[in-house]
Design a protein around this motif. Structure first.
Motif, short mmCIF file in Angstrom:
data_model
loop_
_atom_site.label_atom_id
_atom_site.label_comp_id
_atom_site.label_asym_id
_atom_site.label_seq_id
_atom_site.Cartn_x
_atom_site.Cartn_y
_atom_site.Cartn_z
N TRP A 60 0.82 -1.28 0.06
CA TRP A 60 -0.07 0.01 -0.04
C TRP A 60 0.97 1.40 -0.14
O TRP A 60 1.79 1.41 0.88
CB TRP A 60 -0.81 0.04 1.28
N GLY A 61 0.80 1.98 -0.99
CA GLY A 61 1.53 3.34 -1.17
C GLY A 61 2.87 3.01 -1.56
O GLY A 61 3.77 4.17 -1.62
N SER A 79 -3.87 -1.72 3.73
CA SER A 79 -3.77 -0.07 4.05
C SER A 79 -3.10 0.32 4.93
O SER A 79 -3.30 1.52 5.62
CB SER A 79 -5.36 0.01 4.19
N VAL A 81 0.70 2.07 4.83
CA VAL A 81 1.82 2.46 4.55
C VAL A 81 3.06 2.12 5.26
O VAL A 81 4.33 1.79 4.57
CB VAL A 81 1.86 3.97 3.93
N ASP A 89 1.84 -0.56 -5.17
CA ASP A 89 0.34 -0.83 -5.28
C ASP A 89 -0.24 -0.51 -6.38
O ASP A 89 0.32 -0.40 -7.59
CB ASP A 89 -0.42 -0.04 -3.96
N CYS A 90 -1.57 -0.53 -6.77
CA CYS A 90 -2.25 -0.47 -8.11
C CYS A 90 -1.77 0.72 -8.72
O CYS A 90 -1.38 0.78 -9.99
CB CYS A 90 -3.68 -0.87 -7.96
N SER A 91 -1.83 2.09 -8.15
CA SER A 91 -1.50 3.11 -8.50
C SER A 91 -0.09 3.42 -8.84
O SER A 91 0.42 3.92 -9.86
CB SER A 91 -2.31 4.55 -8.04
N HIS A 119 5.83 6.33 -5.65
CA HIS A 119 4.62 6.07 -6.03
C HIS A 119 3.84 6.90 -6.98
O HIS A 119 2.86 6.39 -7.66
CB HIS A 119 3.77 6.14 -4.67
N GLY A 120 4.26 8.20 -6.83
CA GLY A 120 3.68 9.18 -7.92
C GLY A 120 2.18 9.87 -7.15
O GLY A 120 2.00 9.31 -6.12
N ASP A 123 -3.89 8.62 -6.87
CA ASP A 123 -4.51 7.22 -6.53
C ASP A 123 -5.22 6.90 -7.85
O ASP A 123 -5.51 7.55 -8.58
CB ASP A 123 -5.05 7.41 -5.10
N ALA A 124 -6.11 5.69 -7.42
CA ALA A 124 -6.86 5.11 -8.61
C ALA A 124 -7.99 6.16 -8.58
O ALA A 124 -8.25 6.10 -10.37
CB ALA A 124 -7.25 3.87 -7.72
N THR A 153 -11.26 3.02 -6.36
CA THR A 153 -10.36 2.18 -5.34
C THR A 153 -9.11 1.47 -6.19
O THR A 153 -8.63 0.91 -5.19
CB THR A 153 -11.29 1.42 -4.33
#
Lengths: 202, 216
Positions: A60-61, A79, A81, A89-91, A119-120, A123-124, A153
């Motif tokens: 996460w993150g 969830s 970090v 994570d996904c994003s 990470h950038g 988020d999603a 999400t």
């Protein structure tokens, strides 16, 4: 002798402690090196990049992994970090695969090495909205290889299209399931929208 | 007069003699001081219904989300010194939206909103603060937004800003969307919030630091 034994026990206790240091593990080997600007940015190369991140875990993150095909710290609390485990994570996976910039006004085209912990800023939900100069929304019916489907999400990228309604999606999904390619029906799921990245050169 | 309003009047009135320069709010007017803290700035906040906000809220929601928020959903509107926001829940109460105010550096979103976040609740609490670092203030500074879940009995949330404490009232049982232009690291997509929470009478309950990262 008694003093030696006492010190030995104390030393063993300290070396076995997993408290504060437990959640500063994988990230300790990550780095902050600058990305490499690339003039080309192909969907093939993006597929290769995301494919190489398979089996490397989920954090996460997060946005840092190696290429040993093992999640070094699976099943961390979700969830959170602060667990500092391996994987994006996904994003984060999408950000790195799409060679984005940390500056939302810039196109990027930055190659981020796997161990670069980034990470950038998206988020999603931000990806879903097409936020940031390099990103835009696309009609789901036209989403192709290395476009993505995003909900509020989650985000996953199209690895290959399927003939039967779903797609093979490369995604960082969860602590328990890690990063992999899964058959998903996001294309027909109303919670998901289509998202693309401008600037592919091939 | 409701007890909560009366309490606020007492707190603000108590602040009148405490000195300190009143800070301007983003949408005009000056911030009142929070009585318990000298030189503080009280964020303007009110609870409205979605239907009464019109395009102010609709321009923030994505089309696909519009059916998931009831027309009579309570919406907390906040206007602070550097930021403004709307906070509301979806129809199930398991998801929380926030619209974050400011300039969108990518130029894709017209004022007042530069960002929109969605947070999932588990057992009534958000999974994470849903940090947003994609907004800028009028001076071009990065403004970070995050949710704070008040501790038990907390009514006021103080966020340490440069030289003053900005205070937010917890309303409508929703997490409190706070903003800061301090300790924002855009490159690393993270921000730190120094939080002090107070009970309804203005007594300090707890101090804590929230280190938030963009995630999920």
């Amino acid at each position: 002798m008694r003093r030696f034994v006492a010190m030995l026990v104390l030393g063993l206790a300290l070396s076995a402690s997993t408290g504060a240091q437990a959640y500063h593990r994988f990230w300790a080997g990550c780095n902050t090196e600058a990305p490499t600007f690339m003039t080309t940015m192909t969907r093939d190369a993006a597929q290769d990049y995301a494919n190489a991140a398979r089996y490397e875990g989920y954090q996460w993150g997060g946005g840092c992994w190696n290429y040993d095909d093992v999640d070094s710290y699976p099943n961390d609390p979700p969830s959170e970090v602060g667990t500092h485990g391996e994987g994006g994570d996904c994003s984060g996976l999408t950000f790195k695969t799409w060679r984005e910039s940390t500056d939302t006004t810039r196109d990027g085209r930055y190659y981020w090495r796997a161990l670069r912990n980034v990470h950038g800023p998206y988020d999603a939900a931000a990806f879903r909205a097409g936020s940031g100069a390099p990103n835009h929304t696309v009609a789901k019916s036209t989403a192709g290889v290395m476009d993505a489907f995003a909900s509020n999400t989650h985000i996953g990228m199209v690895f290959t299209r399927s003939l039967y309604g779903g797609d093979q999606i490369v995604e960082a999904k969860c602590e328990a399931c890690g990063t992999n390619i899964f058959y998903r029906t996001y294309r027909s799921d109303s919670a998901y929208g289509g998202v693309g990245r401008w600037g592919w050169t091939g | 007069m409701k007890p909560a309003v009366l309490l606020l009047v007492v707190l603000v009135a108590a602040a009148c003699g405490s000195g300190g320069r009143a800070r301007p709010l983003l949408r005009g007017g000056s911030a009142q001081a929070f009585g318990a803290v000298r030189g503080s700035a009280l964020t303007a906040a009110r609870v409205l219904r979605r239907a009464s906000l019109g395009t102010r809220l609709e321009s923030c929601l994505l089309r696909g989300d519009r059916t998931s928020v009831p027309a009579d959903a309570p919406v907390v509107e906040r206007v602070g010194v550097d930021g403004e926001s709307l906070t509301f829940a979806d129809s199930t109460g398991s998801g929380i939206y926030a619209c974050d105010g400011g300039l969108d550096p990518a130029g894709e979103r017209p004022l007042p909103w530069c960002g929109r976040v969605f947070g999932e609740r588990d057992h009534g609490r958000l999974l994470d603060p849903r940090l947003d670092v994609n907004c800028r203030d009028r001076r071009g500074r990065a403004v970070a937004y995050a949710f704070v879940e008040p501790v038990a009995d907390a009514r006021w949330i103080g966020v340490q800003q440069k030289g003053y404490l900005e205070v937010y009232e917890a309303l409508a049982g929703l997490p409190v969307r706070v903003a800061t232009a301090e300790a924002v690291e855009v490159e690393e997509a993270r921000a730190t919030f120094e939080i002090t929470e107070y009970d309804a009478a203005g007594h300090e309950l707890v101090q804590r630091e929230i280190q938030a990262r963009v995630a999920g």
